[in-house]
Design a protein around this motif. Structure first.
Motif, PDB file in Angstrom:
ATOM      1  N   LEU A   1      20.664 -56.931 -49.605  1.00  0.00           N
ATOM      2  CA  LEU A   1      21.635 -57.085 -48.716  1.00  0.00           C
ATOM      3  C   LEU A   1      23.356 -56.360 -49.161  1.00  0.00           C
ATOM      4  O   LEU A   1      24.092 -56.211 -48.143  1.00  0.00           O
ATOM      5  CB  LEU A   1      22.069 -58.553 -49.020  1.00  0.00           C
ATOM      6  CG  LEU A   1      22.446 -59.761 -48.432  1.00  0.00           C
ATOM      7  CD1 LEU A   1      22.188 -59.615 -47.040  1.00  0.00           C
ATOM      8  CD2 LEU A   1      23.106 -60.669 -48.815  1.00  0.00           C
TER       9      LEU A   1
ATOM     10  N   PRO B   1      18.746 -59.699 -53.454  1.00  0.00           N
ATOM     11  CA  PRO B   1      20.688 -59.182 -53.542  1.00  0.00           C
ATOM     12  C   PRO B   1      20.672 -57.724 -53.017  1.00  0.00           C
ATOM     13  O   PRO B   1      21.663 -57.212 -52.501  1.00  0.00           O
ATOM     14  CB  PRO B   1      20.616 -59.785 -54.968  1.00  0.00           C
ATOM     15  CG  PRO B   1      19.791 -60.852 -55.011  1.00  0.00           C
ATOM     16  CD  PRO B   1      18.611 -60.079 -54.221  1.00  0.00           C
TER      17      PRO B   1
ATOM     18  N   MET C   1      15.202 -60.396 -48.112  1.00  0.00           N
ATOM     19  CA  MET C   1      16.109 -59.798 -48.661  1.00  0.00           C
ATOM     20  C   MET C   1      16.492 -60.278 -50.029  1.00  0.00           C
ATOM     21  O   MET C   1      16.080 -61.129 -50.482  1.00  0.00           O
ATOM     22  CB  MET C   1      17.411 -59.742 -48.030  1.00  0.00           C
ATOM     23  CG  MET C   1      17.670 -59.730 -46.353  1.00  0.00           C
ATOM     24  SD  MET C   1      17.234 -58.178 -46.022  1.00  0.00           S
ATOM     25  CE  MET C   1      16.115 -57.785 -45.189  1.00  0.00           C
TER      26      MET C   1
ATOM     27  N   ALA D   1      15.579 -50.015 -49.157  1.00  0.00           N
ATOM     28  CA  ALA D   1      16.542 -50.788 -49.343  1.00  0.00           C
ATOM     29  C   ALA D   1      16.303 -51.890 -50.593  1.00  0.00           C
ATOM     30  O   ALA D   1      16.766 -52.744 -50.721  1.00  0.00           O
ATOM     31  CB  ALA D   1      17.599 -51.637 -48.425  1.00  0.00           C
TER      32      ALA D   1
ATOM     33  N   ALA E   1      22.907 -53.874 -49.546  1.00  0.00           N
ATOM     34  CA  ALA E   1      22.594 -52.299 -49.600  1.00  0.00           C
ATOM     35  C   ALA E   1      22.822 -52.508 -48.000  1.00  0.00           C
ATOM     36  O   ALA E   1      23.633 -51.643 -46.704  1.00  0.00           O
ATOM     37  CB  ALA E   1      21.369 -51.869 -48.953  1.00  0.00           C
ATOM     38  N   ILE E   2      22.375 -53.675 -47.101  1.00  0.00           N
ATOM     39  CA  ILE E   2      22.213 -53.534 -45.325  1.00  0.00           C
ATOM     40  C   ILE E   2      23.340 -54.394 -44.743  1.00  0.00           C
ATOM     41  O   ILE E   2      23.721 -54.221 -43.450  1.00  0.00           O
ATOM     42  CB  ILE E   2      21.262 -53.021 -44.654  1.00  0.00           C
ATOM     43  CG1 ILE E   2      20.145 -54.830 -45.074  1.00  0.00           C
ATOM     44  CG2 ILE E   2      20.452 -52.366 -45.408  1.00  0.00           C
ATOM     45  CD1 ILE E   2      19.472 -55.102 -44.144  1.00  0.00           C
ATOM     46  N   GLY E   3      24.049 -56.055 -45.884  1.00  0.00           N
ATOM     47  CA  GLY E   3      24.707 -56.821 -45.009  1.00  0.00           C
ATOM     48  C   GLY E   3      26.248 -56.550 -44.746  1.00  0.00           C
ATOM     49  O   GLY E   3      26.459 -56.484 -42.970  1.00  0.00           O
TER      50      GLY E   3
ATOM     51  N   ALA F   1      26.366 -53.791 -42.924  1.00  0.00           N
ATOM     52  CA  ALA F   1      26.450 -53.163 -41.884  1.00  0.00           C
ATOM     53  C   ALA F   1      26.491 -54.097 -40.355  1.00  0.00           C
ATOM     54  O   ALA F   1      27.146 -54.254 -39.325  1.00  0.00           O
ATOM     55  CB  ALA F   1      25.554 -52.424 -41.422  1.00  0.00           C
ATOM     56  N   ALA F   2      25.954 -55.452 -40.593  1.00  0.00           N
ATOM     57  CA  ALA F   2      25.397 -56.821 -39.804  1.00  0.00           C
ATOM     58  C   ALA F   2      26.847 -57.347 -39.970  1.00  0.00           C
ATOM     59  O   ALA F   2      26.792 -58.104 -38.977  1.00  0.00           O
ATOM     60  CB  ALA F   2      24.209 -57.397 -40.432  1.00  0.00           C
TER      61      ALA F   2
ATOM     62  N   ALA G   1      14.116 -54.279 -49.706  1.00  0.00           N
ATOM     63  CA  ALA G   1      13.947 -55.574 -48.205  1.00  0.00           C
ATOM     64  C   ALA G   1      12.417 -55.488 -48.536  1.00  0.00           C
ATOM     65  O   ALA G   1      11.381 -54.805 -48.123  1.00  0.00           O
ATOM     66  CB  ALA G   1      14.605 -55.482 -47.268  1.00  0.00           C
TER      67      ALA G   1
END
Lengths: 433, 433
Positions: B401, B398, B396, B113, B403-405, B407-408, B115
């Motif tokens: 973030l 941009p 992270m 991702a 990609a996985i933000g 889900a958070a 990160a």
């Protein structure tokens, strides 16, 4: 209003020491009650667990219902939306990938004396994970505890989760399934910890118990420690954000509030090299506190334990950070990687403004179970290491024993441990005779 | 007479379970006394330490004499013979070499991702080591505790060692010097633990306390845990020897006695696949007990807690060993390496007949501070890891973030932690807007 401190103020050192020493938690003394509960579960097993569950969770169960059946779990997790399931799966995948890298290696080598030395890691056979019920029942914590255990190789992983009035959390059950948990029991409190530690007719004992819980659970974990291993006893959550003026004050305000909303005893601290920026963040917090769902909790935490500290430069910020030894440290500064190198004591560091701490709570990969209350000075977050133990290995040859045995014999004599010395001497005599 | 068990006997399982569950230690309840002592040291600092030292160790000191001066140490260690010094140095060198290999590595990587993730190890800044006075004042334990701390990189390592009536142990002071200890204080008991944990005018506080001690010391360590880190609370020592008939019964007898001589509560167990050999070892023990200096202690331990277990084969021996989870496991069998592979739960394994356990107490290299009382099921011996802690790192971008933000954010909503979600959302909005 949080505290506003400035390192150039005359009273700074005293105020900072007071901030460090703040008592944020009143743990009720439940030790006597917990001792009785544990003794009862040890003596009467399932019968005690069932009675205590009826009393505290208002649930009349029979022993055969203590454990969720596969069918029940499958039915309950149907309530989880596809979006939530996908989010949990992404989180699990990232947590697993991170923790797989933590697996330590075995070692075996021969040294100059001819001795073969080394060590071997192995997983604890069985682990139990406590998951709180009600509001603090976090599926993310199930992933954070269960995945390291499974990555370590724990064969049997059991969860206990109270379901007051029979209400189960579908996300918790789904997280347990995704993480590969083997058994889920609908019990909680000190009785659940006792059942895991000592076993009952229905619940086989485990070797290690992890997971957060209330005062009763914490007291029970302390009491069974020794009989089984436990993880740390976590205190209220904390965040330290170090931010310069090149940040959106609202982002920093939200990051501070994301700890404050956990608990009235949580603590959020901002360190900045720009006093105006500090005030802007405090204003942004006030604005957010007008509408946040958990504004009562977050507001109390910010008012009672929050602080905004203005420093001369980032060197000073790093030094103060190490004295705080924060659970979570967020670095929103220009060269965040460089600043992170200057910090020694922190549970987890979130580097740069695109890394809000909340990412780490869910999907970052590193564990969110972290040392609180300044214990990052001497301890680490949860990891696969918590579910592994190391056996050291030594094999002598006759030559190795000839080389180093006499020194052992000499030291045994100095310590007045005659049989120690004789056990070496008998072999040396054989070699020499 | 130790117990003689045979796995083919009808009553074996019950007898074995009873053996496992034997209570070998009566810990006097000194918790209230210890709580008072700690409170006193916290309140009055040096004054309290000096008073308590006068009372318990019959030594009138002043604050400036709490610490051994360099000159005093140099003078006292002159009493050590060259042979003893050489033995200590050999031991130190081997322990250092072993523990240097334990140093874990930092890690940093970028994932799919984008990160950047990793962790970093760092040493505890200051550690304190408790060394008992009198008969149990073992220089080897100083090496075993202090060397891992120094290898880990602990900057400030302080020792406390009581010197009742002013009598100091030259070997302890020399071991401290060889290991690189920075400060040595002539105090002991709960007051010494309190001084290390909370600091006094003279003694700066530490972050971690390790080392063995009596009931007062153990209770004090339990009490200060949380304020500082502690190592395990060790119980009486144990050895399990698995031996076939191709051994000299006298060697095995001496190995068993080398644990038994530590303490009346120590436990020595022999497992063999040959009943006649087992009896021959027991006879050899009886013979040695006629002359051993510590025969009263060793004899009581062997009589009360010793056992000789006859098994059908070595598979069965390994299975029983894992149920015992011994602190020390000695394998005196033909293919000892192969047998060691079948064992999962043990603190340390001594492989083959040329490796008496006593080698490991002094000069083998691995640590002799090991998990007792079946805790090898979930814990490890002392190592550099005890003086290190890990900080996790996440950064992270941009893209990461993005990609996985989400889900958070989704999971934060599910857990009703709005600010968590908003801290991610604010950044995602900026990226999208």
């Amino acid at each position: 209003m949080p505290q506003f401190l400035d390192t150039t103020d005359a009273g700074f050192e005293d105020a900072f020491v007071a901030l460090l020493g703040m008592k944020r938690e009143d743990s009720p003394d439940v030790d006597a009650v917990v001792a009785d509960i544990i003794a009862d579960v040890r003596k009467r097993g399932d019968a005690a667990v069932l009675e205590l569950t009826a009393k505290f969770d208002r649930m009349e169960l029979t022993a055969d219902k203590l454990r969720f059946s596969e069918a029940e779990i499958e039915e309950i997790i149907q309530q989880v939306s596809d979006e939530e399931r996908a989010a949990l799966e992404l989180a699990a995948e990232r947590i697993r990938a991170y923790h797989e890298r933590q697996m330590p290696e075995d070692a075996r080598w021969e040294d100059a004396a001819g001795a073969s030395l080394g060590w071997r890691w192995s997983a604890v056979s069985a682990a139990g994970l406590y998951v709180p019920g009600g509001l603090a029942s976090y599926p993310s914590s199930v992933l954070m505890n269960a995945i390291p255990a499974k990555v370590a190789g724990v064969e049997r992983l059991a969860i206990v989760v109270p379901t007051p009035d029979g209400v189960a959390n579908p996300l918790v059950l789904l997280a347990a399934k995704i993480a590969g948990v083997d058994e889920v029991y609908r019990i909680g409190g000190a009785q659940a910890v006792a059942a895991l530690a000592y076993g009952t007719e229905t619940i086989a004992p485990v070797d290690k118990i992890t997971g957060p819980g209330n005062a009763f659970v914490a007291a029970a974990k302390r009491r069974v420690f020794g009989k089984v291993g436990i993880d740390m006893i976590a205190g209220p959550s904390e965040i330290l954000v170090i931010a310069d003026k090149h940040n959106d004050p609202d982002w920093i305000a939200l990051d501070l509030m994301s700890q404050a909303e956990h608990d009235e005893s949580a603590q959020s601290i901002l360190i900045t090299d720009d006093g105006d920026f500090g005030r802007a963040v405090a204003d942004a917090v006030d604005k957010r506190l007008e509408t946040l769902e958990r504004r009562a909790i977050a507001g109390a935490s910010w008012r009672d334990f929050g602080a905004v500290i203005t420093v001369k430069d980032m060197e000073e910020a790093a030094a103060l950070s190490d004295r705080i030894a924060p659970e979570h440290l967020e670095l929103c500064v220009e060269d965040a990687d460089a600043l992170s190198e200057k910090v020694t004591h922190a549970g987890a560091i979130f580097i740069g403004g695109w890394t809000p701490e909340a990412i780490g709570d869910y999907v970052g990969g590193p564990n969110h179970v972290l040392p609180t209350a300044r214990s990052a000075r001497f301890s680490s977050g949860l990891s696969v290491m918590d579910f592994l133990k190391r056996t050291t290995l030594a094999r002598m040859t006759p030559d190795a024993l000839r080389a180093i045995g006499p020194a052992a014999e000499r030291l045994a004599k100095s310590e007045s441990l005659e049989a120690h010395g004789l056990s070496v001497r008998a072999r040396l005599d054989k070699l020499n005779g």
